[in-house]
Design a protein around this motif. Structure first.
Motif, PDB file in Angstrom:
ATOM      1  N   ASN A 167     -29.813 -28.928  27.305  1.00 43.86           N
ATOM      2  CA  ASN A 167     -29.190 -27.597  27.322  1.00 43.86           C
ATOM      3  C   ASN A 167     -29.852 -26.650  26.317  1.00 43.86           C
ATOM      4  O   ASN A 167     -29.181 -25.942  25.565  1.00 43.86           O
ATOM      5  N   GLU A 168     -31.167 -26.643  26.317  1.00 49.69           N
ATOM      6  CA  GLU A 168     -31.907 -25.810  25.372  1.00 49.69           C
ATOM      7  C   GLU A 168     -32.639 -24.658  26.051  1.00 49.69           C
ATOM      8  O   GLU A 168     -33.488 -24.009  25.438  1.00 49.69           O
ATOM      9  N   ILE A 313     -37.326 -28.767  28.066  1.00 49.79           N
ATOM     10  CA  ILE A 313     -36.812 -30.016  28.630  1.00 49.79           C
ATOM     11  C   ILE A 313     -36.806 -31.111  27.573  1.00 49.79           C
ATOM     12  O   ILE A 313     -37.693 -31.170  26.712  1.00 49.79           O
ATOM     13  N   ALA A 314     -35.806 -31.959  27.612  1.00 52.94           N
ATOM     14  CA  ALA A 314     -35.723 -33.069  26.668  1.00 52.94           C
ATOM     15  C   ALA A 314     -36.867 -34.046  26.899  1.00 52.94           C
ATOM     16  O   ALA A 314     -37.263 -34.307  28.040  1.00 52.94           O
ATOM     17  N   MET A 315     -37.393 -34.573  25.806  1.00 51.93           N
ATOM     18  CA  MET A 315     -38.449 -35.578  25.912  1.00 51.93           C
ATOM     19  C   MET A 315     -38.009 -36.756  26.769  1.00 51.93           C
ATOM     20  O   MET A 315     -38.786 -37.334  27.525  1.00 51.93           O
ATOM     21  N   THR A 316     -36.716 -37.100  26.688  1.00 52.73           N
ATOM     22  CA  THR A 316     -36.187 -38.253  27.403  1.00 52.73           C
ATOM     23  C   THR A 316     -36.129 -38.046  28.913  1.00 52.73           C
ATOM     24  O   THR A 316     -35.864 -38.988  29.658  1.00 52.73           O
ATOM     25  N   ALA A 317     -36.359 -36.825  29.387  1.00 52.96           N
ATOM     26  CA  ALA A 317     -36.314 -36.549  30.826  1.00 52.96           C
ATOM     27  C   ALA A 317     -37.705 -36.347  31.419  1.00 52.96           C
ATOM     28  O   ALA A 317     -37.833 -35.843  32.528  1.00 52.96           O
ATOM     29  N   LEU A 354     -28.060 -22.355  30.020  1.00 55.73           N
ATOM     30  CA  LEU A 354     -28.559 -23.275  29.007  1.00 55.73           C
ATOM     31  C   LEU A 354     -29.442 -24.379  29.578  1.00 55.73           C
ATOM     32  O   LEU A 354     -30.076 -25.123  28.825  1.00 55.73           O
ATOM     33  N   SER A 355     -29.488 -24.505  30.891  1.00 59.19           N
ATOM     34  CA  SER A 355     -30.245 -25.590  31.515  1.00 59.19           C
ATOM     35  C   SER A 355     -31.713 -25.494  31.122  1.00 59.19           C
ATOM     36  O   SER A 355     -32.366 -24.467  31.313  1.00 59.19           O
ATOM     37  N   ALA A 356     -32.249 -26.575  30.570  1.00 62.13           N
ATOM     38  CA  ALA A 356     -33.595 -26.567  30.004  1.00 62.13           C
ATOM     39  C   ALA A 356     -34.663 -26.366  31.067  1.00 62.13           C
ATOM     40  O   ALA A 356     -34.478 -26.688  32.249  1.00 62.13           O
ATOM     41  N   LEU A 357     -35.803 -25.862  30.627  1.00 64.72           N
ATOM     42  CA  LEU A 357     -36.908 -25.511  31.512  1.00 64.72           C
ATOM     43  C   LEU A 357     -38.102 -26.441  31.296  1.00 64.72           C
ATOM     44  O   LEU A 357     -38.317 -26.967  30.198  1.00 64.72           O
ATOM     45  N   GLY A 358     -38.895 -26.613  32.352  1.00 61.82           N
ATOM     46  CA  GLY A 358     -40.154 -27.308  32.252  1.00 61.82           C
ATOM     47  C   GLY A 358     -41.262 -26.333  31.920  1.00 61.82           C
ATOM     48  O   GLY A 358     -40.992 -25.186  31.535  1.00 61.82           O
ATOM     49  N   SER A 411     -19.350 -28.061  30.538  1.00 60.50           N
ATOM     50  CA  SER A 411     -20.499 -27.447  31.207  1.00 60.50           C
ATOM     51  C   SER A 411     -21.787 -27.970  30.603  1.00 60.50           C
ATOM     52  O   SER A 411     -21.857 -28.264  29.406  1.00 60.50           O
ATOM     53  N   GLY A 412     -22.811 -28.068  31.436  1.00 67.96           N
ATOM     54  CA  GLY A 412     -24.126 -28.468  30.958  1.00 67.96           C
ATOM     55  C   GLY A 412     -24.837 -29.383  31.924  1.00 67.96           C
ATOM     56  O   GLY A 412     -24.289 -29.807  32.944  1.00 67.96           O
TER      57      GLY A 412
END
Length: 554
Positions: A167-168, A313-317, A354-358, A411-412
């Motif tokens: 959520n970054e 995007i999170a490293m874990t994804a 907040l949904s992270a982007l690539g 949410s998230g």
């Protein structure tokens, strides 16, 4: 399709094992096993830490995990909640296997290993969910955690995973370029981490400068370079916060690609006129700096640049096996039990802000897919402190055995990922040997793309919004006996006069029509086919040592 015969594995924290969302119609708990990595060791796991509860009595006695939060209960309810409410989960007839994680990389990877092995021993397909992650680390899929999870899942049939992208997506926390300067704006706590990832064969330097922006007096100034592995520590710099001031810098090397990375851990409370400057230089212009909690801003300085939300995007994804999930808005208003309406400034059918982007740092598009993640209602941990949830977010309640249980809004991308996990559980019910590669093909063919420009995948929405029904129809249309080759001889007797099929040593029996549509399935040792019309059927018998497909006439 409601997930019958399929396992849903959740790696999270804050589980309420007693919540009616995890009971069947007879009131029996649908949770088969729990590994609480945070619990004192009473029933030692094979991994040497935590406790395992693997009987109905042990799960009931525990009642909840050892964290007393509520996130895991909410996530599990989205994927597999079964209570007869307006907020039923995606796969309400699946069985649950839970890992309450200690949130370390080792704990999460061990959790995946535990779930994979549990499914193997049970002879059932499994859909696994991870709705947590880390911003810091190599984002090309070669980070240790992403790589280990890929290794555990690679080439497996009937074992799928969804991971939240994070959520970054609202923070300008990424800095990239061949020569860029920016102000590193840390949170009020004065603590932040910076990870600078270079591409293979790329060299880079990072200059960190702490100064008074009015007087230009410098309190810290050092340039750090890649090229070899090292660690350095600095203390007692700055002005009013010298006693606390700390900066630990390391340079590490990626064991897979040879690429270098710089990591900075800073603890220092800025005074009103002080600021940190970051200057990044890279030989190829592709090195990326990620701020874990802060952001980058030009702050009006000439020659400085703002950060961006790119690659948040999170490293874990970033792995190659799990399905990386972003969030969209399917609801932006809701009413609490007390009658208070909440309205959010979100646009329906668009990306949750907040949904992270690539993309990943190696250029791969992420997320893979998006699903509803805004104002999602699901179950609340009845053992958690009430203050963990705002009263205006509690929208539903039910009394069971004199005890109140609640459903509330969160949410998230943590909410979007279990929607995909539950949908994949439904697809596994129809096709128990489904692979991650096949799921990606399904998504590419059936995802809704109304939000995409030019109908092409992008780093906001991936392939588009998941469509459970369209994916199932595509799957059933391509599922047939050709995908189920005989690998062993399995004992069975079919009594045509009673239309009952008796089997021996099986885990699952699947009955298909001649068009490949799955009509019946069971894990019992007999199948009643009397409710089917007269005709020819293909029956897939799946046992411990293999599977076999036979033709039967009803």
């Amino acid at each position: 399709y409601k997930g019958a015969g399929v396992l849903v594995g959740i790696i999270d924290t804050g589980f309420d094992f007693t919540h009616p969302h995890f009971a069947d119609v007879a009131g029996r708990c649908r949770i088969l096993s729990v590994w609480d990595q945070n619990a004192p060791t009473t029933s030692l796991s094979t991994y040497g830490y935590g406790s395992v509860y693997d009987t109905p009595a042990a799960i009931a006695a525990a009642g909840h995990d050892n964290t007393l939060m509520t996130h895991g209960t909410h996530v599990a309810g989205i994927a597999a909640g079964s209570a007869a409410t307006p907020y039923q989960g995606m796969a309400p007839e699946s069985k649950l296997v839970l890992v309450s994680t200690n949130r370390t990389e080792q704990g999460i990877v061990d959790g995946v290993d535990y779930l994979v092995k549990y499914a193997q021993q049970a002879g059932r397909p499994i859909a696994i969910n991870i709705s947590l992650g880390s911003m810091l680390g190599f984002k090309d899929g070669t980070g240790l955690m992403a790589r280990m999870i890929d290794h555990l899942l690679k080439d497996r049939q009937g074992c799928l995973m969804a991971v939240a992208v994070g959520n970054e997506g609202h923070r300008n926390s990424t800095l990239t370029g061949s020569k860029v300067k920016s102000i590193w704006k840390m949170p009020a706590s004065g603590a932040d981490q910076l990870f600078v990832e270079a591409r293979p064969s790329e060299t880079c330097t990072v200059r960190l400068l702490l100064k008074d922006k009015k007087t230009n007096q410098v309190y810290f100034d050092h340039t750090f370079a890649t090229g070899k592995v090292w660690t350095e520590k600095y203390e007692r710099f700055g002005t009013m916060d010298k006693e606390r001031a700390s900066l630990v810098a390391t340079c590490g090397s990626n064991s897979i690609t040879g690429a270098f990375a710089l990591t900075f851990h800073v603890g220092y409370t800025l005074q009103p006129d002080e600021e940190w400057t970051v200057e990044l230089r890279s030989s190829q212009g592709t090195a990326m700096a990620y701020s874990n909690n802060g952001n980058f801003s030009a702050e009006g300085h000439e020659g400085y640049t703002d950060g961006s939300a790119r690659s948040t995007i999170a490293m874990t994804a970033t792995g190659r096996e799990p399905i990386a999930v972003g969030a969209t808005v399917s609801k932006n208003r809701y009413m609490s039990i007390a009658g208070v309406e909440t309205i959010k400034p979100w646009t329906l059918r668009e990306r949750y802000p907040l949904s992270a982007l690539g993309p990943c740092s190696d250029g791969r598009i992420k997320p893979d897919i998006v699903a509803p993640g805004a104002a999602v209602v699901s179950s609340y941990n009845s053992f958690a402190a009430p203050k963990t949830v705002k009263a205006t977010d509690v929208v539903y309640s039910r009394q069971i055995g004199g005890k109140p249980y609640y459903w509330y809004v969160e949410s998230g991308t943590s909410m979007a990922a279990p929607a995909v996990t539950g949908i994949m559980a439904l697809w596994l019910q129809a096709h128990p040997t489904l692979t991650a590669a096949k799921v990606r093909t399904l998504l590419s063919k059936t995802a809704r793309r109304e939000m995409l420009v030019g109908q092409l995948s992008d780093n906001r929405y991936g392939m588009g919004q998941i469509d459970a029904l369209a994916g199932m129809q595509e799957l059933l249309g391509t599922t047939g006996v050709a995908s189920s080759p005989s690998t062993s001889t399995i004992g069975y007797v079919y009594k045509r006069d009673t239309s009952i099929l008796f089997t021996q040593g099986l885990h699952h029996t699947f009955v298909y029509g001649v068009d490949g549509q799955l009509l019946l399935q069971t894990d019992q040792c007999h199948v009643h086919m009397g409710g089917l019309p007269t005709g020819l059927y293909f029956v897939r018998l799946k046992g411990t040592n293999g599977e076999q497909t036979v033709k039967l006439q009803r």
